[in-house]
Each structure stands twice: as C-alpha cells, then as structure tokens.
Design a protein around this motif. Structure first.
Motif, PDB file in Angstrom:
ATOM      1  N   GLY A  63       0.825  -1.199   0.000  1.00 51.69           N
ATOM      2  CA  GLY A  63       0.000   0.000   0.000  1.00 51.69           C
ATOM      3  C   GLY A  63       0.860   1.251   0.000  1.00 51.69           C
ATOM      4  O   GLY A  63       1.903   1.293   0.656  1.00 51.69           O
ATOM      5  N   PHE A  64       0.424   2.261  -0.726  1.00 52.52           N
ATOM      6  CA  PHE A  64       1.196   3.494  -0.807  1.00 52.52           C
ATOM      7  C   PHE A  64       0.291   4.665  -1.133  1.00 52.52           C
ATOM      8  O   PHE A  64      -0.833   4.489  -1.600  1.00 52.52           O
ATOM      9  CB  PHE A  64       2.296   3.383  -1.875  1.00 52.52           C
ATOM     10  CG  PHE A  64       1.769   3.217  -3.274  1.00 52.52           C
ATOM     11  CD1 PHE A  64       1.504   4.326  -4.064  1.00 52.52           C
ATOM     12  CD2 PHE A  64       1.517   1.964  -3.782  1.00 52.52           C
ATOM     13  CE1 PHE A  64       1.007   4.180  -5.349  1.00 52.52           C
ATOM     14  CE2 PHE A  64       1.011   1.807  -5.074  1.00 52.52           C
ATOM     15  CZ  PHE A  64       0.757   2.919  -5.854  1.00 52.52           C
ATOM     16  N   ASP A  84       7.546  11.470  -3.478  1.00 50.33           N
ATOM     17  CA  ASP A  84       6.891  10.833  -4.617  1.00 50.33           C
ATOM     18  C   ASP A  84       5.928   9.754  -4.137  1.00 50.33           C
ATOM     19  O   ASP A  84       4.771   9.716  -4.540  1.00 50.33           O
ATOM     20  CB  ASP A  84       7.919  10.198  -5.559  1.00 50.33           C
ATOM     21  CG  ASP A  84       8.740  11.212  -6.333  1.00 50.33           C
ATOM     22  OD1 ASP A  84       8.335  12.397  -6.401  1.00 50.33           O
ATOM     23  OD2 ASP A  84       9.794  10.818  -6.865  1.00 50.33           O
ATOM     24  N   ILE A  85       6.426   8.870  -3.291  1.00 54.25           N
ATOM     25  CA  ILE A  85       5.630   7.737  -2.825  1.00 54.25           C
ATOM     26  C   ILE A  85       5.869   7.563  -1.329  1.00 54.25           C
ATOM     27  O   ILE A  85       7.013   7.554  -0.867  1.00 54.25           O
ATOM     28  CB  ILE A  85       6.014   6.450  -3.584  1.00 54.25           C
ATOM     29  CG1 ILE A  85       5.706   6.617  -5.084  1.00 54.25           C
ATOM     30  CG2 ILE A  85       5.305   5.239  -2.998  1.00 54.25           C
ATOM     31  CD1 ILE A  85       6.273   5.528  -5.966  1.00 54.25           C
ATOM     32  N   VAL A  87       9.687   6.771  -0.961  1.00 54.72           N
ATOM     33  CA  VAL A  87      10.422   6.376  -2.162  1.00 54.72           C
ATOM     34  C   VAL A  87      10.435   7.578  -3.098  1.00 54.72           C
ATOM     35  O   VAL A  87       9.393   8.179  -3.363  1.00 54.72           O
ATOM     36  CB  VAL A  87       9.762   5.169  -2.866  1.00 54.72           C
ATOM     37  CG1 VAL A  87      10.515   4.827  -4.151  1.00 54.72           C
ATOM     38  CG2 VAL A  87       9.689   3.961  -1.936  1.00 54.72           C
ATOM     39  N   GLU A  88      11.600   7.927  -3.558  1.00 58.30           N
ATOM     40  CA  GLU A  88      11.772   8.993  -4.540  1.00 58.30           C
ATOM     41  C   GLU A  88      12.290   8.384  -5.832  1.00 58.30           C
ATOM     42  O   GLU A  88      13.208   7.565  -5.812  1.00 58.30           O
ATOM     43  CB  GLU A  88      12.776  10.036  -4.040  1.00 58.30           C
ATOM     44  CG  GLU A  88      12.240  10.934  -2.949  1.00 58.30           C
ATOM     45  CD  GLU A  88      11.172  11.881  -3.467  1.00 58.30           C
ATOM     46  OE1 GLU A  88      11.414  12.563  -4.477  1.00 58.30           O
ATOM     47  OE2 GLU A  88      10.104  11.922  -2.863  1.00 58.30           O
ATOM     48  N   VAL A  89      11.692   8.768  -6.948  1.00 57.62           N
ATOM     49  CA  VAL A  89      12.121   8.302  -8.256  1.00 57.62           C
ATOM     50  C   VAL A  89      12.891   9.454  -8.903  1.00 57.62           C
ATOM     51  O   VAL A  89      12.314  10.476  -9.251  1.00 57.62           O
ATOM     52  CB  VAL A  89      10.912   7.880  -9.116  1.00 57.62           C
ATOM     53  CG1 VAL A  89      11.388   7.320 -10.451  1.00 57.62           C
ATOM     54  CG2 VAL A  89      10.050   6.859  -8.367  1.00 57.62           C
ATOM     55  N   ASP A  90      14.187   9.271  -9.017  1.00 53.82           N
ATOM     56  CA  ASP A  90      15.073  10.347  -9.450  1.00 53.82           C
ATOM     57  C   ASP A  90      15.406  10.271 -10.932  1.00 53.82           C
ATOM     58  O   ASP A  90      15.981   9.289 -11.400  1.00 53.82           O
ATOM     59  CB  ASP A  90      16.389  10.311  -8.664  1.00 53.82           C
ATOM     60  CG  ASP A  90      16.211  10.652  -7.203  1.00 53.82           C
ATOM     61  OD1 ASP A  90      15.133  11.157  -6.835  1.00 53.82           O
ATOM     62  OD2 ASP A  90      17.149  10.412  -6.422  1.00 53.82           O
ATOM     63  N   ARG A 109      15.965   6.179  -2.652  1.00 55.84           N
ATOM     64  CA  ARG A 109      16.077   6.878  -3.935  1.00 55.84           C
ATOM     65  C   ARG A 109      16.332   5.838  -5.025  1.00 55.84           C
ATOM     66  O   ARG A 109      17.256   5.038  -4.940  1.00 55.84           O
ATOM     67  CB  ARG A 109      17.207   7.892  -3.895  1.00 55.84           C
ATOM     68  CG  ARG A 109      16.856   9.026  -2.957  1.00 55.84           C
ATOM     69  CD  ARG A 109      17.660  10.278  -3.199  1.00 55.84           C
ATOM     70  NE  ARG A 109      16.953  11.365  -2.531  1.00 55.84           N
ATOM     71  CZ  ARG A 109      16.031  12.113  -3.095  1.00 55.84           C
ATOM     72  NH1 ARG A 109      15.710  11.927  -4.352  1.00 55.84           N
ATOM     73  NH2 ARG A 109      15.434  13.073  -2.410  1.00 55.84           N
ATOM     74  N   LEU A 110      15.454   5.872  -6.013  1.00 55.26           N
ATOM     75  CA  LEU A 110      15.572   4.964  -7.153  1.00 55.26           C
ATOM     76  C   LEU A 110      15.867   5.769  -8.404  1.00 55.26           C
ATOM     77  O   LEU A 110      15.151   6.723  -8.711  1.00 55.26           O
ATOM     78  CB  LEU A 110      14.252   4.200  -7.356  1.00 55.26           C
ATOM     79  CG  LEU A 110      13.799   3.289  -6.229  1.00 55.26           C
ATOM     80  CD1 LEU A 110      12.389   2.765  -6.506  1.00 55.26           C
ATOM     81  CD2 LEU A 110      14.767   2.135  -6.055  1.00 55.26           C
ATOM     82  N   LYS A 111      16.898   5.400  -9.117  1.00 57.74           N
ATOM     83  CA  LYS A 111      17.169   6.025 -10.416  1.00 57.74           C
ATOM     84  C   LYS A 111      16.041   5.636 -11.363  1.00 57.74           C
ATOM     85  O   LYS A 111      15.585   4.493 -11.369  1.00 57.74           O
ATOM     86  CB  LYS A 111      18.507   5.557 -10.988  1.00 57.74           C
ATOM     87  CG  LYS A 111      19.699   5.955 -10.145  1.00 57.74           C
ATOM     88  CD  LYS A 111      19.991   7.415 -10.316  1.00 57.74           C
ATOM     89  CE  LYS A 111      21.259   7.780  -9.576  1.00 57.74           C
ATOM     90  NZ  LYS A 111      21.402   9.191  -9.392  1.00 57.74           N
TER      91      LYS A 111
END
Length: 116
Positions: A28-29, A41-42, A51-54, A80-82
C-alpha cells in the motif's frame, strides 16, 4: 493505494511505473504526500517509508539535504531509485529497503505523530 495528485500527468512515467510495481507487490502506498516543506513521490504508511524516483535532473547534494530534513523532522527514511533502473532491480531495492527499516517503522511513526 491512494494517489493524492489530481492530475496523472503530474507524475512521470517512471514514477507511475514504480507505483505499478508496488501495486503488484501488494504494498500500500500514497503518491505525492506532503511533509512540509517537501513532498515525497511515494509514501508507504505501513512502514513509514518514502520512495523517490530520481530522473537525470536531480542534485545529489540537494537530495541529501532534503533526505536529512525528512529523516530528522519526520523520522522518514527515503529510498532513492534512479528512474532508469530495470524492474527487477527496483523490486529488489524496495524489498531490501523494507527489510532494513520495517522493524523500526512503528516507532518512527509514533515519534512522528507525537512530534506533530
């Protein structure tokens, strides 16, 4: 799952891809959640994680400062996710991040709510 952003186009394709991955993982988010003066972001409320989508325009220095504020003020760890990571790598990174922080999620969330 909850998406607080009014306009789906306000989230990048990579952001929406991570949302789909989380949904398939049955995690869940909420998307675009405010933690003043920032938004993430999430947000994964079950474990009080972000969670950040960079994409390519992110500044590692500014991101580190931002993440320090989120952790210090809101007790909120940030993954942090590329944006160009393969799906299998995204899944592994999310799983590892949750395993690392899940045990302290309730305590961090309690500290955050008491502070607010």
């Amino acid at each position: 799952m909850s998406i607080t952003s009014q306009d789906e186009t306000s989230r990048t394709a990579q952001h929406r891809r991570v949302e789909r991955i989380l949904a398939r993982m049955q995690i869940g988010f909420d998307s675009e959640v405010g933690f003043s003066p920032y938004s993430v972001d999430i947000y994964i409320p079950e474990w009080h994680l972000a969670v950040e989508v960079d994409g390519p325009g992110h500044s590692p220095k500014k991101d580190a400062e931002r993440d320090a504020v989120l952790l210090g003020k809101y007790f909120l760890p940030v993954l942090r996710l590329k944006s160009d990571l393969p799906g299998a790598t995204v899944i592994t990174k999310i799983e590892d991040f949750i395993i690392l922080h899940a045990g302290t999620g309730s305590e961090r969330k309690r500290q955050y709510t008491e502070k607010m």
